[in-house]
Design an enzyme around this catalytic site. Structure first.
Site, PDB file in Angstrom:
ATOM      1  N   CYS A  62       9.363  52.645   4.429  1.00  0.00           N
ATOM      2  CA  CYS A  62      10.118  51.593   3.761  1.00  0.00           C
ATOM      3  C   CYS A  62       9.506  51.332   2.378  1.00  0.00           C
ATOM      4  CB  CYS A  62      10.077  50.328   4.612  1.00  0.00           C
ATOM      5  SG  CYS A  62      11.052  48.976   3.946  1.00  0.00           S
ATOM      6  N   GLU A  73       0.862  -1.187   0.000  1.00  0.00           N
ATOM      7  CA  GLU A  73       0.000   0.000   0.000  1.00  0.00           C
ATOM      8  C   GLU A  73       0.889   1.224   0.000  1.00  0.00           C
ATOM      9  OE1 GLU A  73      -2.989  -0.195   3.351  1.00  0.00           O
ATOM     10  OE2 GLU A  73      -2.173  -2.218   3.437  1.00  0.00           O
ATOM     11  N   TYR A 115      -6.667   2.051   5.950  1.00  0.00           N
ATOM     12  CA  TYR A 115      -5.690   1.003   5.687  1.00  0.00           C
ATOM     13  C   TYR A 115      -5.754  -0.187   6.629  1.00  0.00           C
ATOM     14  CZ  TYR A 115      -3.210   3.661   9.277  1.00  0.00           C
ATOM     15  OH  TYR A 115      -2.885   4.328  10.423  1.00  0.00           O
ATOM     16  N   CYS A 139      15.444  50.057   3.392  1.00  0.00           N
ATOM     17  CA  CYS A 139      15.427  51.428   3.918  1.00  0.00           C
ATOM     18  C   CYS A 139      16.446  51.639   5.027  1.00  0.00           C
ATOM     19  CB  CYS A 139      14.028  51.778   4.414  1.00  0.00           C
ATOM     20  SG  CYS A 139      13.590  50.904   5.916  1.00  0.00           S
ATOM     21  N   ASP A 176       1.028  10.319   3.749  1.00  0.00           N
ATOM     22  CA  ASP A 176       1.724  11.136   4.729  1.00  0.00           C
ATOM     23  C   ASP A 176       0.786  12.191   5.297  1.00  0.00           C
ATOM     24  OD1 ASP A 176       3.805  11.931   6.256  1.00  0.00           O
ATOM     25  OD2 ASP A 176       4.835  13.041   4.679  1.00  0.00           O
TER      26      ASP A 176
HETATM   27  P1  AMP Z   1       5.525   5.923  11.329  1.00  0.00           P
HETATM   28  O1  AMP Z   1       4.726   7.084  11.848  1.00  0.00           O
HETATM   29  O2  AMP Z   1       6.589   6.315  10.368  1.00  0.00           O
HETATM   30  O3  AMP Z   1       5.956   4.985  12.399  1.00  0.00           O
HETATM   31  O4  AMP Z   1       4.513   5.107  10.421  1.00  0.00           O
HETATM   32  C1  AMP Z   1       3.337   4.577  10.932  1.00  0.00           C
HETATM   33  C2  AMP Z   1       2.176   5.358  10.447  1.00  0.00           C
HETATM   34  O5  AMP Z   1       2.086   5.308   9.026  1.00  0.00           O
HETATM   35  C3  AMP Z   1       0.861   4.804  10.883  1.00  0.00           C
HETATM   36  O6  AMP Z   1       0.522   5.271  12.164  1.00  0.00           O
HETATM   37  C4  AMP Z   1      -0.081   5.359   9.857  1.00  0.00           C
HETATM   38  O7  AMP Z   1      -0.600   6.572  10.325  1.00  0.00           O
HETATM   39  C5  AMP Z   1       0.773   5.685   8.657  1.00  0.00           C
HETATM   40  N1  AMP Z   1       0.344   5.024   7.428  1.00  0.00           N
HETATM   41  C6  AMP Z   1       0.184   5.652   6.252  1.00  0.00           C
HETATM   42  N2  AMP Z   1      -0.212   4.802   5.305  1.00  0.00           N
HETATM   43  C7  AMP Z   1      -0.326   3.590   5.890  1.00  0.00           C
HETATM   44  C8  AMP Z   1      -0.716   2.315   5.406  1.00  0.00           C
HETATM   45  N3  AMP Z   1      -1.041   2.113   4.133  1.00  0.00           N
HETATM   46  N4  AMP Z   1      -0.720   1.287   6.284  1.00  0.00           N
HETATM   47  C9  AMP Z   1      -0.367   1.482   7.582  1.00  0.00           C
HETATM   48  N5  AMP Z   1       0.015   2.672   8.083  1.00  0.00           N
HETATM   49  C10 AMP Z   1       0.037   3.718   7.247  1.00  0.00           C
HETATM   50 ZN    ZN Z   2      12.582  48.816   5.540  1.00  0.00          ZN
END
Ligand code: AMP
Ligand code: ZN
Length: 661
Positions: free
Chosen positions: A426, A111, A222, A405, A115
């Site tokens: 300015c 998957e 997910y 200025c 972010d």
């Molecule tokens: P990390 O924060 O780097 O430890 O990664 C874990 C976090 O990745 C989880 O808490 C999720 O919020 C996030 N995450 C994003 N996409 C996924 C996915 N496809 N499966 C599981 N976790 C995911």
């Molecule tokens: Zn200035």
């Protein structure tokens, strides 16, 4: 059909349209029709408070206010993920878990690693009952009201869902929405947000869910948590999709490391085209039985791992640091780099944000610096090559005077940015303010671009926005690039700007912290510049969302003689300083100052406030002796209650209030 049946019918219908539009990407009705149905439902719900439903599609609009977000313990702990960065680490992981399991494992899911902010949602009998942030993994914050405004989060499920379960997802803010939000912030003189991820998590903690509703957040699911009635992870997600959750189609089944890597490579290239940020790929053992056998370490599941993309990085020479002055006087240091190719674009500059950042990076002119394009839109410098250092003399000295200025810069306690305090003298600030005045969101003056403003200023023809209105043909014609036609255009544009409503004028003045929304609120509330100018801090406080910061800024603005002269000159030139008179639904509440407090059954607080204003009343922000009465909802704070009692201000329930209208 009676109203009750109609309410249920509308809710069903709107849930379906929402799901089709935001999850399946299919439009079943026109936007107009959708809005009509939603309005009909809102009106019916208003008239039938007994049929209140916390998961009605009308909840998407937000409007509830959460003062603090209660801490909640997760039913199942939310783990983080171990990271890998190379093929070797990935195959080590597979070997490790196969050994642990005692056999070969031949099915994995891949998957995307979205972010954003992780969230756990609890559903009961098909309804969303709670949404909690990850927090420390064991406990998080209850942000249910805000999450309900996210359009692709199902409030009501369809199909054969379990009675009770938790599901996990990631809430992201797509790039487009992020950029729009930042444009708005910049226009209002506010610092832009750094990256979509932090902005997404920040959006979940806004006190006014109406504001969260304005942000185009999305949630990708997910994992189903704490339910092992599915043979595989993939099957559970396919099920979840059928109940109405958005499970991205990018999910793939793979058999070995080679196939994992081809998924990684594919998305490593394609991520540029995705409308939202990903920072890697997540690989999971598909079989739930094997997952259970592998279990967890203290920090993360053994059956899953993330493969992180390396942010693309290049080294280049730091040639110089220059400093930009914004229209509010804020100074931004900018790194001038030897041009270099990074993720397909040539990078010549990188933001250094502020003095602290420069100090933290400890840079010298001539350093080979590493430039990276991460979640941020503008590239950033992440470090330098210590083996090739410039000499100590080349340490970056942060400027002490305005590059434009020469005024000595100031730094307000608690703020990261330096400011040039010479607001009135300015040139960059003056030009910036006039450019803001003529800009599209402000008075939208045709025929004047940013460059023309600079030209007019440098020719000594304008010192401020009001001077635009006394420009004439004879002054303009001799100027470079000012043909007869452009002069006519420019003058006609200036003339036309007199038709712009007062709220635009107020915004155009560029008073710090008075963005478009605040300007509109002030314009509607006070109706004229004259009244606004004379408003006391108490009167200003009565306006929704106006707080100390804005009040102080207005006060400062109106203290300055030059500003008053500009306003007078604008007024004399015929620029609107009076708002349009609002058409009221009734004048039932005329002369009354009403405070809204607590949580309500049928209406959101914003709806209540609009109702008050539409019926001629004024919304007060805090209880005082001037308050006529308080519309009191559930869980109104005890101190407010006491205050009302002490001052003899009556409390009126929601239903009684509605009857008054
Ligand atoms: P990390 O924060 O780097 O430890 O990664 C874990 C976090 O990745 C989880 O808490 C999720 O919020 C996030 N995450 C994003 N996409 C996924 C996915 N496809 N499966 C599981 N976790 C995911
Ligand atoms: Zn200035």
């Amino acid at each position: 059909m009676n109203s009750e049946q109609r309410i249920f019918q509308l809710r069903e219908q709107l849930h379906e349209y929402n799901h089709a539009y935001y999850v399946l990407d299919k439009s079943l009705v026109s936007d107009f029709e959708f809005d009509q149905l939603l309005k009909e439902l809102q009106a019916l719900e208003l008239a039938h408070p007994a049929l209140y439903d916390p998961n009605s599609p009308t909840m998407r609009v937000g409007g509830s206010v959460t003062k603090n977000f209660p801490t909640v313990t997760h039913n199942q702990r939310m783990y983080s993920l171990d990271n890998t960065y190379s093929e070797e680490e990935l195959s080590d992981w597979v070997k490790r878990i196969e050994k642990n399991y005692g056999g070969s494992i031949s099915e994995f899911t891949c998957e995307l690693k979205y972010d954003g902010a992780s969230i756990n949602m609890s559903y009961k009998n098909g309804f969303l009952v709670r949404a909690v942030t990850r927090g420390d993994g064991t406990q998080g914050d209850d942000v249910t009201q805000n999450v309900k405004t996210i359009k692709n989060v199902p409030l009501k499920l369809v199909g054969d869902f379990p009675n009770e379960f938790d599901i996990r997802g990631e809430i992201v803010l797509p790039f487009e929405g992020f950029e729009q939000l930042n444009k708005k912030r910049i226009a209002q003189g506010e610092e832009p947000y750094r990256n979509p991820r932090n902005t997404a998590s920040g959006s979940l903690k806004l006190q006014d869910s109406g504001e969260t509703a304005q942000r185009p957040l999305e949630c990708f699911f997910y994992a189903i948590a704490g339910d092992n009635s599915y043979a595989t992870h993939e099957k559970s997600l396919v099920k979840a999709r059928s109940w109405g959750f958005c499970v991205p189609e990018s999910l793939r089944l793979v058999r070995n490391v080679e196939e994992m890597l081809s998924f990684v490579d594919h998305w490593g290239e394609k991520r540029e085209n995705l409308p939202f940020e990903i920072d890697g790929v997540v690989i999971k053992v598909n079989s739930i039985a094997i997952q259970e056998q592998l279990g967890f370490t203290a920090k993360s599941p053994r059956w899953a791992i993330s493969y992180k993309f390396k942010a693309e990085q290049v080294a280049t020479r730091l040639n110089a640091v220059s400093y930009q002055v914004g229209r509010t006087g804020a100074i931004t240091p900018v790194a001038n780099l030897e041009p270099v190719l990074l993720s397909g674009t040539i990078v010549k500059r990188a933001s250094l944000h502020n003095a602290d950042q420069i100090e933290k990076l400890n840079l010298r002119i001539g350093d080979q610096v590493y430039v990276e394009k991460g979640g941020e839109i503008i590239p950033k410098i992440v470090g330098f090559d210590a083996s090739q250092r410039g000499s100590l003399e080349d340490v970056i000295q942060y400027i002490e005077h305005c590059p434009d200025c020469q005024t000595q810069l100031v730094r307000i306690d608690g703020e990261a940015q330096h400011y040039c305090p010479n607001e009135l003298g300015c040139p960059t600030q003056i030009i910036g303010r006039i450019q803001h005045f003529v800009s599209r969101k402000a008075l939208d003056i045709d025929g004047i671009g940013g460059e023309t403003v600079g030209l007019l200023f440098h020719q000594g023809l304008i010192q401020n926005c009001a001077d635009l209105y006394t420009l004439n043909r004879d002054q303009l014609l001799p100027l470079e690039r000012m043909a007869e036609k452009s002069v006519d255009n420019l003058l006609a544009g200036i003339e036309a700007s007199k038709e712009q409503p007062f709220e635009k004028v107020l915004f155009a003045l560029g008073i710090r912290h008075v963005g478009a929304t605040v300007a509109k609120r002030l314009a509607v509330h006070f109706g004229s510049m004259d009244k606004l100018r004379k408003a006391t801090p108490e009167e200003l406080l009565e306006v929704e969302e106006i707080g100390d910061k804005i009040i102080a800024s207005l006060h400062t603005y109106f203290q300055v003689e030059v500003n008053l002269r500009i306003i007078d000159k604008l007024t004399a030139s015929g620029v609107s300083m009076v708002g349009e008179v609002k058409v009221l639904s009734s004048s039932a509440l005329e002369g009354k100052i009403i405070v809204v407090s607590g949580v309500f059954q049928t209406l959101s607080r914003n709806d209540l406030k609009t109702l008050i204003e539409d019926n001629g009343g004024k919304v007060g922000s805090s209880i005082s002796s001037k308050t006529t009465f308080v519309v009191a909802g559930d869980s109104m704070g005890p101190s407010k209650k006491q205050k009302a009692e002490k001052l003899g201000v009556p409390l009126i329930g929601e239903q009684d209030f509605l009857k008054m209208l």
